[in-house]
Design an enzyme around this catalytic site. Structure first.
Site, PDB file in Angstrom:
ATOM      1  N   ILE A  91       0.892  -1.166   0.000  1.00 29.28           N
ATOM      2  CA  ILE A  91       0.000   0.000   0.000  1.00 29.28           C
ATOM      3  C   ILE A  91       0.924   1.208   0.000  1.00 29.28           C
ATOM      4  CG2 ILE A  91      -1.850   1.231   1.188  1.00 29.28           C
ATOM      5  CD1 ILE A  91      -2.681  -1.397   2.471  1.00 29.28           C
ATOM      6  N   MET A  92       1.015   1.867  -1.147  1.00 26.16           N
ATOM      7  CA  MET A  92       2.036   2.908  -1.339  1.00 26.16           C
ATOM      8  C   MET A  92       1.529   4.235  -0.766  1.00 26.16           C
ATOM      9  SD  MET A  92       3.261   1.882  -5.210  1.00 26.16           S
ATOM     10  CE  MET A  92       1.660   2.256  -5.919  1.00 26.16           C
ATOM     11  N   ASP A  93       1.664   4.375   0.543  1.00 31.32           N
ATOM     12  CA  ASP A  93       1.085   5.515   1.250  1.00 31.32           C
ATOM     13  C   ASP A  93       2.157   6.562   1.561  1.00 31.32           C
ATOM     14  OD1 ASP A  93      -0.847   7.012   2.462  1.00 31.32           O
ATOM     15  OD2 ASP A  93      -0.914   5.852   4.313  1.00 31.32           O
ATOM     16  N   GLY A  94       1.800   7.832   1.405  1.00 30.65           N
ATOM     17  CA  GLY A  94       2.685   8.903   1.853  1.00 30.65           C
ATOM     18  C   GLY A  94       3.270   9.767   0.752  1.00 30.65           C
ATOM     19  N   THR A 276       3.283   1.666   3.936  1.00 24.77           N
ATOM     20  CA  THR A 276       4.265   2.637   4.391  1.00 24.77           C
ATOM     21  C   THR A 276       3.590   3.793   5.127  1.00 24.77           C
ATOM     22  OG1 THR A 276       4.143   3.650   2.193  1.00 24.77           O
ATOM     23  CG2 THR A 276       5.931   2.092   2.589  1.00 24.77           C
TER      24      THR A 276
END
Length: 335
Positions: A91-94, A276
């Site tokens: 989950i490519m968060d940020g 992240t």
């Protein structure tokens, strides 16, 4: 450094007993130097401009790159003594927070996130991970500001077309690319580019890279249920009820029926799910497939995610692997 080195040597010689040895967190003293060494491996291919570098600097850069590759391969070799994941989901968060914290243009965070994604794909390939799945765009993201959504669609189209035109990464890992989600919700240029990329890599037999966009797990499950119901309805319409029963076709819907109609059909469930930025929510991502996945929430924002973080994630997974396997086997017996 001695503690870290002794840990790796013990694991290499007694991999079956690695659970009995303590592992310190990467922010503690014994990991400080190894983590700094790993930090230098963030860039997969250092760029060199011959117009601005003199011959001595070019030689030094080449030596450094060779040393980085050698260290990385040594670390991967040590990791391989333990159980390695077959499927990692991210989950490519940020991305937006990365841009905000650094006072740069908001779209720049997503562009740097794409670079982090390509690097992670190559690292996973080196480690022998066969399946990579990423949460790129949620259906709920359409509720964001229309200007931001339009910008993201344009970036998606640009990056997909880059992969179509420059196939170095795809060819290196012989990558098959899937897009999971309601593609009809995408803008026409993005949808066409995504379908073209899927078609052009459909026969590749290497790493399987699945991009979830626009996606959420609730929608995936509903679509799978509707497909199973439509199949059963068609069978009942073609044949009378008695002949259907005699042929072993039942009206009940099984787990296997739904598995067959999920976007992920044919892929193993993720061994690790990494979100992240320290967030602990799945945010409606692969809810059906992650019953026995090891969930991790490292603090770095997605553009900051690097080789050292991936190594730590696999070490964490290896520590809990026996418990996960035990739980999975117990669940199979109860079915």
């Amino acid at each position: 450094m001695a503690n870290a080195c002794s840990f790796f040597l013990i694991r290499a010689s007694k991999s079956e007993n690695f659970m009995s040895f303590p592992v310190c967190r990467p922010d503690t003293a014994c990991w400080s130097l190894p983590i700094k060494m790993l930090g230098s491996l963030i860039s997969y291919s250092p760029s060199v401009n011959p117009k601005t570098e003199n011959p001595d600097e070019l030689i030094a850069t080449g030596v450094l790159a060779s040393l980085q590759n050698f260290i990385r391969k040594c670390i991967v070799a040590v990791l391989s003594y333990g159980p390695m994941p077959k499927h990692i989901a991210f989950i490519m968060d940020g991305n937006r927070r990365y841009a905000k914290f650094r006072s740069i243009q908001e779209g720049s965070g997503h562009r740097m996130g794409f670079s982090a994604l390509i690097a992670s794909l190559l690292y996973c390939y080196e480690m022998g991970v066969k399946y990579i799945t990423v949460y790129a765009f949620s259906i709920d993201n359409f509720k964001r500001d229309p200007t931001e959504v339009k910008s993201l669609m344009e970036l998606m189209e640009e990056k997909i077309n880059e992969l179509l035109e420059n196939r170095n990464v795809i060819n290196k890992v012989n990558c098959k690319i899937n897009f999971w989600g309601k593609l009809d919700m995408l803008s026409e240029p993005v949808r066409v580019a995504a379908e073209k990329l899927m078609a052009s890599t459909a026969e590749n037999k290497g790493l399987v890279f699945s991009v979830c966009m626009p996606y959420n797990s609730t929608s995936e499950i509903v679509i799978a249920v509707n497909k199973v119901c439509a199949e059963r309805r068609d069978i009942l319409q073609r044949e009378d009820v008695d002949s259907v029963a005699n042929n072993g076709v039942h009206s009940d819907i099984s787990v296997a029926d739904l598995d067959h109609h999920m976007y992920s059909a044919g892929c193993p469930d993720p061994d690790i799910v990494i979100r992240t930025s320290g967030e602990t929510r799945l945010s409606n991502f692969l809810l059906w497939q992650t019953t026995f996945s090891h969930l991790q929430n490292p603090d770095p924002l997605w553009p900051e995610f690097s080789f050292k973080h991936l190594v730590w994630a696999i070490l964490q997974y290896q520590r809990v692997h026996p418990y996960i396997e035990q739980s999975r086997n117990l669940a199979k017996k109860q079915l």
